[in-house]
Design a protein around this motif. Structure first.
Motif, PDB file in Angstrom:
ATOM      1  N   MET A  41      -9.807  12.531 -13.471  1.00 44.69           N
ATOM      2  CA  MET A  41     -11.237  11.529 -13.749  1.00 44.69           C
ATOM      3  C   MET A  41     -10.658   9.867 -13.400  1.00 44.69           C
ATOM      4  N   SER A  42     -11.477   9.595 -12.640  1.00 48.15           N
ATOM      5  CA  SER A  42     -11.517   7.988 -12.345  1.00 48.15           C
ATOM      6  C   SER A  42     -11.559   6.769 -13.113  1.00 48.15           C
ATOM      7  N   VAL A  43     -10.925   5.703 -12.883  1.00 54.30           N
ATOM      8  CA  VAL A  43     -11.071   4.413 -14.201  1.00 54.30           C
ATOM      9  C   VAL A  43     -11.067   3.744 -13.620  1.00 54.30           C
ATOM     10  N   ASP A  44     -11.912   2.456 -13.568  1.00 53.84           N
ATOM     11  CA  ASP A  44     -12.346   1.579 -12.296  1.00 53.84           C
ATOM     12  C   ASP A  44     -12.667   0.691 -13.085  1.00 53.84           C
ATOM     13  N   PRO A  45     -11.576  -0.616 -12.962  1.00 55.60           N
ATOM     14  CA  PRO A  45     -12.791  -2.193 -12.845  1.00 55.60           C
ATOM     15  C   PRO A  45     -14.056  -2.278 -13.504  1.00 55.60           C
ATOM     16  N   TYR A  46     -15.015  -1.701 -12.676  1.00 56.22           N
ATOM     17  CA  TYR A  46     -16.710  -1.844 -12.888  1.00 56.22           C
ATOM     18  C   TYR A  46     -16.841  -1.088 -14.100  1.00 56.22           C
ATOM     19  N   MET A  47     -16.690  -0.375 -14.175  1.00 59.36           N
ATOM     20  CA  MET A  47     -16.639   0.128 -16.377  1.00 59.36           C
ATOM     21  C   MET A  47     -16.838  -0.973 -16.517  1.00 59.36           C
ATOM     22  N   LEU A 124      -8.730   8.856  -0.613  1.00 66.04           N
ATOM     23  CA  LEU A 124     -10.095   9.915   0.147  1.00 66.04           C
ATOM     24  C   LEU A 124     -11.323   9.860  -0.870  1.00 66.04           C
ATOM     25  N   GLY A 125     -11.318   8.794  -1.366  1.00 64.93           N
ATOM     26  CA  GLY A 125     -12.846   8.311  -2.092  1.00 64.93           C
ATOM     27  C   GLY A 125     -12.929   7.076  -1.762  1.00 64.93           C
ATOM     28  N   MET A 126     -14.031   6.749  -3.115  1.00 61.03           N
ATOM     29  CA  MET A 126     -15.078   5.522  -3.154  1.00 61.03           C
ATOM     30  C   MET A 126     -13.874   4.627  -3.372  1.00 61.03           C
ATOM     31  N   THR A 127     -12.819   4.646  -3.053  1.00 59.81           N
ATOM     32  CA  THR A 127     -11.724   3.442  -3.572  1.00 59.81           C
ATOM     33  C   THR A 127     -11.309   3.341  -1.937  1.00 59.81           C
ATOM     34  N   GLY A 128     -11.368   4.538  -1.092  1.00 56.93           N
ATOM     35  CA  GLY A 128     -10.517   4.015   0.347  1.00 56.93           C
ATOM     36  C   GLY A 128     -11.973   3.489   1.249  1.00 56.93           C
ATOM     37  N   LEU A 129     -13.248   4.168   1.352  1.00 56.14           N
ATOM     38  CA  LEU A 129     -13.994   3.560   1.021  1.00 56.14           C
ATOM     39  C   LEU A 129     -14.323   2.222   1.348  1.00 56.14           C
ATOM     40  N   THR A 130     -14.027   1.860   0.704  1.00 53.55           N
ATOM     41  CA  THR A 130     -14.157   0.642   0.142  1.00 53.55           C
ATOM     42  C   THR A 130     -13.731  -0.970   0.434  1.00 53.55           C
ATOM     43  N   ALA A 131     -12.235   0.007   0.084  1.00 48.72           N
ATOM     44  CA  ALA A 131     -11.725  -0.803   1.387  1.00 48.72           C
ATOM     45  C   ALA A 131     -12.008  -1.075   3.244  1.00 48.72           C
ATOM     46  N   TYR A 132     -12.261  -0.057   3.874  1.00 46.97           N
ATOM     47  CA  TYR A 132     -12.948   0.343   4.712  1.00 46.97           C
ATOM     48  C   TYR A 132     -13.986  -0.570   4.849  1.00 46.97           C
ATOM     49  N   VAL A 133     -14.658  -0.317   4.294  1.00 52.45           N
ATOM     50  CA  VAL A 133     -16.050  -0.952   4.514  1.00 52.45           C
ATOM     51  C   VAL A 133     -15.881  -2.523   4.463  1.00 52.45           C
ATOM     52  N   ALA A 152      -3.363  -6.813  -4.755  1.00 53.90           N
ATOM     53  CA  ALA A 152      -3.441  -5.834  -3.333  1.00 53.90           C
ATOM     54  C   ALA A 152      -2.247  -4.869  -3.285  1.00 53.90           C
ATOM     55  N   ALA A 153      -1.596  -4.585  -4.321  1.00 56.10           N
ATOM     56  CA  ALA A 153      -1.034  -3.394  -4.851  1.00 56.10           C
ATOM     57  C   ALA A 153      -2.264  -2.557  -5.414  1.00 56.10           C
ATOM     58  N   GLY A 154      -3.216  -2.862  -5.777  1.00 63.32           N
ATOM     59  CA  GLY A 154      -4.536  -2.085  -6.812  1.00 63.32           C
ATOM     60  C   GLY A 154      -4.763  -0.855  -5.360  1.00 63.32           C
ATOM     61  N   ALA A 155      -5.864  -0.346  -5.894  1.00 65.13           N
ATOM     62  CA  ALA A 155      -6.286   1.250  -5.277  1.00 65.13           C
ATOM     63  C   ALA A 155      -6.732   0.386  -4.343  1.00 65.13           C
ATOM     64  N   VAL A 156      -7.805  -0.436  -4.220  1.00 63.97           N
ATOM     65  CA  VAL A 156      -8.335  -0.729  -2.760  1.00 63.97           C
ATOM     66  C   VAL A 156      -7.486  -2.092  -2.478  1.00 63.97           C
ATOM     67  N   GLY A 157      -6.932  -2.317  -2.951  1.00 65.37           N
ATOM     68  CA  GLY A 157      -6.344  -3.738  -2.244  1.00 65.37           C
ATOM     69  C   GLY A 157      -5.129  -2.892  -1.075  1.00 65.37           C
ATOM     70  N   SER A 158      -4.748  -1.870  -1.523  1.00 66.78           N
ATOM     71  CA  SER A 158      -3.251  -1.337  -1.063  1.00 66.78           C
ATOM     72  C   SER A 158      -4.040  -0.892   0.334  1.00 66.78           C
ATOM     73  N   VAL A 159      -4.851  -0.216   0.325  1.00 63.17           N
ATOM     74  CA  VAL A 159      -6.043   0.408   1.232  1.00 63.17           C
ATOM     75  C   VAL A 159      -5.902  -0.067   2.602  1.00 63.17           C
ATOM     76  N   ALA A 160      -7.195  -1.638   1.350  1.00 60.33           N
ATOM     77  CA  ALA A 160      -7.215  -2.616   3.423  1.00 60.33           C
ATOM     78  C   ALA A 160      -6.280  -2.880   3.516  1.00 60.33           C
ATOM     79  N   GLY A 161      -5.244  -3.455   2.940  1.00 61.15           N
ATOM     80  CA  GLY A 161      -3.896  -4.141   3.415  1.00 61.15           C
ATOM     81  C   GLY A 161      -3.233  -3.199   4.822  1.00 61.15           C
ATOM     82  N   PHE A 218     -10.149 -10.754   1.968  1.00 59.47           N
ATOM     83  CA  PHE A 218     -10.801  -9.092   0.993  1.00 59.47           C
ATOM     84  C   PHE A 218     -10.388 -10.032  -0.427  1.00 59.47           C
ATOM     85  N   ASP A 219     -11.381  -9.871  -1.042  1.00 52.46           N
ATOM     86  CA  ASP A 219     -11.329 -10.866  -2.330  1.00 52.46           C
ATOM     87  C   ASP A 219     -11.724  -9.250  -3.316  1.00 52.46           C
TER      88      ASP A 219
END
Ligand code: NDP
Length: 331
Positions: A41-47, A124-133, A152-161, A218-219
């Motif tokens: 399961m995922s744990v995410d800041p939006y929670m 390959l899930g919501m995190t990667g898509l967030t970075a891409y979009v 940048a070392a987190g889930a979204v940031g590391s993929v965005a970079g 990318f903020d």
């Protein structure tokens, strides 16, 4: 079976006391439903936002009820046509050992197409898509841009970079909260420069890392990071407002950014987004990300916490910055 419920709503920083581990019978699948044994399961800041009783783009968690969120599991009983027992599915009923879901609320995934099943919660899930979009559609990244990513070392940031690098950025700069993370960004992920935002003011460190300014920001953080980025953005710069984690646990939101007026003269474009409204981009993203993964061009590092009972600590750990890459819980 065990599930994690919201025991109380936090004020400021949440603690373990806001969560409760409960025993409840394993539910039975009804017609058109499947019973899933959760594996990750995922744990995410939006929670954190969902722990408040506030109107938002997503409903708040309810006190006394189980939390929910992205999860990956194996179908152990199926009363739904087309979904076999043994299928691996992505769904939204995390924070519990077993879940019942309508067939149209689960997505069957291919275990062979991912390095680990948990990648469906991250790269390959919501995190990667967030970075891409966020990078391509919201900040309208173009080849040759200089890009700054916070968190940048987190889930979204590391993929965005990494996407910025792979898509031909001139320079990619990242900020993160420890020396180990800064090393990881430069040595493992191929960032051109990185700094620890706790070492000195972000404004000064960003200026030193990007002497010619930045074109895209990318903020993930907001606050002092956004203010520093506004100072460094070049004319017609673009900002993807993805998150503002610096203020999620603040009881009084920060004032500012104090220099927002710069957006006028520099003709900047700042745009927020919610990934859930961009799911139509998943096929494009998966095609590109799967190829990068296959060729070893993108890293999908994760921080894995063992056991459902440790999920609240894993979640608090994300807020405290204890993860490198995506934080996931293995059940
Ligand atoms: P991360 O994996 O990046 O974890 C959060 C990280 O934030 C921590 O590891 C920590 O790293 C950093 N952090 C915590 N507090 C601060 C602070 N005060 N200042 C700077 N950094 C801080 O999480 P995600 O990748 O899942 O999410 C990143 C951001 O993207 C969040 O803001 C989230 O809300 C947002 N998001 C938005 C989506 C959307 O649709 N718009 C979808 C998904 C996520 P460090 O050690 O570097 O401090």
């Amino acid at each position: 079976m065990k599930e994690i419920r919201l025991a109380s709503r936090p004020t400021g920083w949440p603690t373990a006391a806001n969560f409760e581990i409960a025993e409840t019978p394993v539910p039975a699948a009804g017609d058109g439903q499947v019973l899933i044994r959760n594996l990750y399961m995922s744990v995410d800041p939006y929670m954190r936002g969902r722990m408040n009783d506030a109107k938002s783009y997503i409903a708040p968690f309810q006190v006394g009820a189980p939390l929910d969120g992205a999860a990956i599991g194996e179908v152990v009983e199926s009363r739904a046509e087309g979904i076999e027992v043994g299928a691996v599915v992505a769904h939204g009923y995390g924070w519990r050992e077993y879940a019942v879901a309508d067939a149209n609320r689960v997505r069957v995934v291919d275990p062979a197409a991912a390095p680990t099943l948990s990648a469906y919660l991250g790269l390959l899930g919501m995190t990667g898509l967030t970075a891409y979009v966020g990078l391509l559609d919201i900040a309208r990244f173009r080849e040759g841009d200089t890009v700054f990513v916070s968190g940048a070392a987190g889930a979204v940031g590391s993929v965005a970079g990494q996407i910025a690098r792979l898509r031909g950025a001139k320079r990619v700069i990242g900020s993160a909260g420890s020396a180990e993370k800064v090393r990881h960004l430069v040595e493992d992920l191929g960032f051109d420069a990185a700094f620890n935002y706790k070492d000195a003011p972000v404004r000064d460190q960003l200026r030193a890392a990007a002497p010619d300014g930045i074109d895209v920001y990318f903020d993930n953080v907001g606050g002092d990071h956004l203010e520093a980025a506004l100072g460094s953005l070049n004319k017609f710069g673009r900002v993807a407002l993805c998150g503002a984690i610096a203020q999620y646990n603040e009881e009084v939101p920060p004032a500012g950014p104090r220099n927002l007026g710069l957006a006028v003269g520099k003709e900047l474009n700042l745009r927020g987004f919610i990934v859930g409204n961009h799911n139509h981009r998943m096929p494009d993203f998966l095609a590109e990300a799967s190829a990068w993964l296959r060729d070893g061009q993108i890293s999908a590092r994760e921080t894995v916490v063992e056991g459902l009972v440790n999920a609240p600590e894993a979640f608090l750990g994300v807020l405290r910055g204890e993860n490198i890459g995506k934080m996931v819980v293995r059940l």
